[in-house]
Design a protein around this motif. Sequence first.
Motif, short mmCIF file in Angstrom:
data_model
loop_
_atom_site.label_atom_id
_atom_site.label_comp_id
_atom_site.label_asym_id
_atom_site.label_seq_id
_atom_site.Cartn_x
_atom_site.Cartn_y
_atom_site.Cartn_z
N GLU A 25 64.75 -30.81 -70.93
CA GLU A 25 64.17 -32.09 -71.09
C GLU A 25 63.41 -30.76 -69.48
O GLU A 25 61.84 -30.96 -69.50
CB GLU A 25 64.43 -32.79 -69.57
N ASP A 43 68.91 -34.46 -72.00
CA ASP A 43 69.23 -35.61 -72.67
C ASP A 43 69.31 -35.59 -74.02
O ASP A 43 68.72 -34.29 -74.44
CB ASP A 43 68.12 -36.49 -71.82
N PRO A 82 68.41 -36.41 -66.64
CA PRO A 82 66.63 -37.62 -66.24
C PRO A 82 67.35 -38.11 -64.21
O PRO A 82 66.57 -38.06 -63.92
CB PRO A 82 65.55 -37.49 -66.87
N ARG A 86 64.10 -42.38 -64.23
CA ARG A 86 63.18 -41.10 -64.98
C ARG A 86 61.69 -41.54 -65.44
O ARG A 86 61.12 -42.73 -65.44
CB ARG A 86 63.70 -40.89 -66.29
N LEU A 88 58.22 -41.65 -67.61
CA LEU A 88 58.29 -41.15 -69.33
C LEU A 88 57.00 -40.28 -69.15
O LEU A 88 56.05 -40.77 -69.06
CB LEU A 88 58.17 -42.08 -69.15
N THR A 89 57.29 -39.18 -69.79
CA THR A 89 56.27 -38.39 -70.22
C THR A 89 56.11 -37.92 -72.10
O THR A 89 55.21 -37.64 -72.14
CB THR A 89 56.35 -36.92 -69.27
N GLU A 90 57.45 -38.24 -72.72
CA GLU A 90 56.73 -37.80 -73.81
C GLU A 90 56.95 -39.26 -74.93
O GLU A 90 58.12 -39.91 -74.33
CB GLU A 90 57.89 -36.58 -74.19
N ARG A 92 59.81 -39.56 -76.82
CA ARG A 92 60.73 -40.00 -77.55
C ARG A 92 61.55 -40.53 -76.10
O ARG A 92 62.68 -40.62 -75.95
CB ARG A 92 62.23 -38.48 -77.75
N HIS A 93 60.99 -39.96 -75.20
CA HIS A 93 61.24 -40.98 -73.34
C HIS A 93 61.13 -42.23 -73.60
O HIS A 93 62.13 -42.96 -73.54
CB HIS A 93 60.36 -40.16 -72.22
N TYR A 94 60.27 -42.84 -74.38
CA TYR A 94 59.85 -44.35 -74.63
C TYR A 94 60.91 -44.57 -75.62
O TYR A 94 61.35 -45.72 -75.56
CB TYR A 94 58.65 -44.18 -75.08
N ARG A 96 63.70 -44.03 -76.04
CA ARG A 96 64.75 -44.47 -75.35
C ARG A 96 64.98 -44.91 -73.71
O ARG A 96 65.88 -45.29 -73.32
CB ARG A 96 65.38 -42.77 -74.81
N ARG A 150 57.46 -45.03 -65.05
CA ARG A 150 58.94 -44.34 -64.50
C ARG A 150 59.95 -45.68 -64.84
O ARG A 150 59.82 -46.77 -64.82
CB ARG A 150 58.20 -44.44 -63.14
#
Length: 176
Positions: A25, A43, A82, A86, A88-90, A92-94, A96, A150
């Motif tokens: 990440e 992550d 993270p 954290r 959220l920029t990608e 996959r972050h959303y 998760r 965030r």
Amino acid sequence: MSTTQSERLRELLEPLVASQGLDLEEIAVDSVGRKRVLRVVVDSDTGADLDAIADVSRALSAKLDETDAMGAGEYTLEVGTPGAERELTEHRHYVRAVDRLVRFQLTEGGELVARILGVDDDGLDLEVPGVKGRKATARSLAFDEIAKARVQVEFNRKDKQHQHDENDMKEEEEEA
């Protein structure tokens, strides 16, 4: 950290992190007095437990020892996840962050706090909590409407399963 060093470190370490079933990440090199600290954030969709962090840390340390990617001089390697709030920029972050409460800064100005219910290629399905006893409302939000996002920490949230279990216990107590 120079872009060249950052790119070199990412190229060197990312395949190794991926081979451990994790995503790389973030990489940051900071100076702390005369020492340098290499911080690596990893992550995965299922999270990274302490054993996974330890395994990837040993693998990264061995790889860095056999190369000159960090140059001369001492440094400390820190590997972690993270964290609770954290950014959220990608995509996959959303994914998760489904079922998590998130604070969104919107591209047209303003702010929105909502729970992510679902994610697709275009954006998010959200539940906006009700205020002062009002019911929550559903809303969609396209990725291009999001300037920043965030995850928010929730201390008092009772998940639906927990509430269901409490209700069952109350019913059982009343029947007894």
